[in-house]
Design an enzyme around this catalytic site. Structure first.
Site: not given
Length: 226
Positions: A48, A122, A152
């Site tokens: 990611r 998600s 995030k």
């Protein structure tokens, strides 16, 4: 391919942005962290690499790093998942792809894949889980954030550990991995509530001894499985 629930046991998520505290070469840092985490026993790795401090604006470098991470995972027979970037995942023949609610629809991802592909989705709300439960394209849910997370930029509302129990009690049967601020001391409770495993970033990247920290997380998750 391994059983999905086994794959989710200790799911490591990381990109170059998570390793910048380790020095000036974020790509090498990530590879070093990943190698130690693999030695410690992670069961899955999600590449990611996004946001500021990532290689998002250097797609060639990012692709090259993704391939190196994929090859390292293959040496350990650990599934390699790409977050969000479906084109990259398919191009480099990743084992899977993880998408969010606003990313490429899972039906399109599955239709584009010419080989078996693990697809994660998600989920932040019960209604999303109920929709996903009916979609055969989805192999597992990433449930979170469980706790506040720094990983995030605009995280969704935190859910708390009991949300996993709420999902199970509501009849959600798909494999679930809990993510977002999860630390070692949370693992047993999350597993007890019905999570098949935990996904972590800083619980591995921010430790002094990555291999030892990874082994400890794995032991907690395994112990809950007895």
């Amino acid at each position: 391919m391994k059983n999905i629930r086994e794959i989710l046991l200790l799911y490591f998520v990381a990109g170059t942005q998570d390793c910048r505290h380790l020095g000036d070469n974020p790509a090498d840092n990530l590879l070093s962290v990943l190698k130690q985490a693999l030695d410690g026993g992670i069961t899955c790795f999600q590449f990611r690499d996004k946001g500021k401090f990532s290689l998002e604006n250097s797609p060639d470098e990012q692709r090259s790093l993704a391939i190196k991470c994929r090859d390292l995972c293959r040496q350990y027979n650990v599934p390699f998942i790409v977050d969000d970037n479906v084109d990259l995942a398919l191009e480099i023949e990743a084992d899977g792809v993880h998408v969010g609610q606003s990313d490429t629809p899972v039906t399109i991802v599955r239709a584009r894949a010419h080989k078996p592909l693990i697809i994660g989705w998600s989920v932040n709300r019960l209604d999303e889980a109920k929709i996903g439960e009916e979609l055969s394209e989805i192999d597992y849910f990433g449930i979170g954030p469980i706790f506040p997370t720094q990983s995030k930029e605009n995280p969704k509302p935190t859910l708390g550990m009991t949300f996993i129990q709420t999902l199970r009690e509501a009849g959600i049967t798909k494999p679930l991995v809990a993510i977002g601020g999860v630390k070692r001391e949370h693992v047993k409770t999350l597993r007890k509530y019905g999570a098949d495993g935990v996904a972590v970033i800083t619980a591995i990247t921010q430790t002094n001894d990555i291999k030892v920290a990874t082994q400890a997380l794995k032991e907690e998750s395994n112990a809950s499985n007895q």
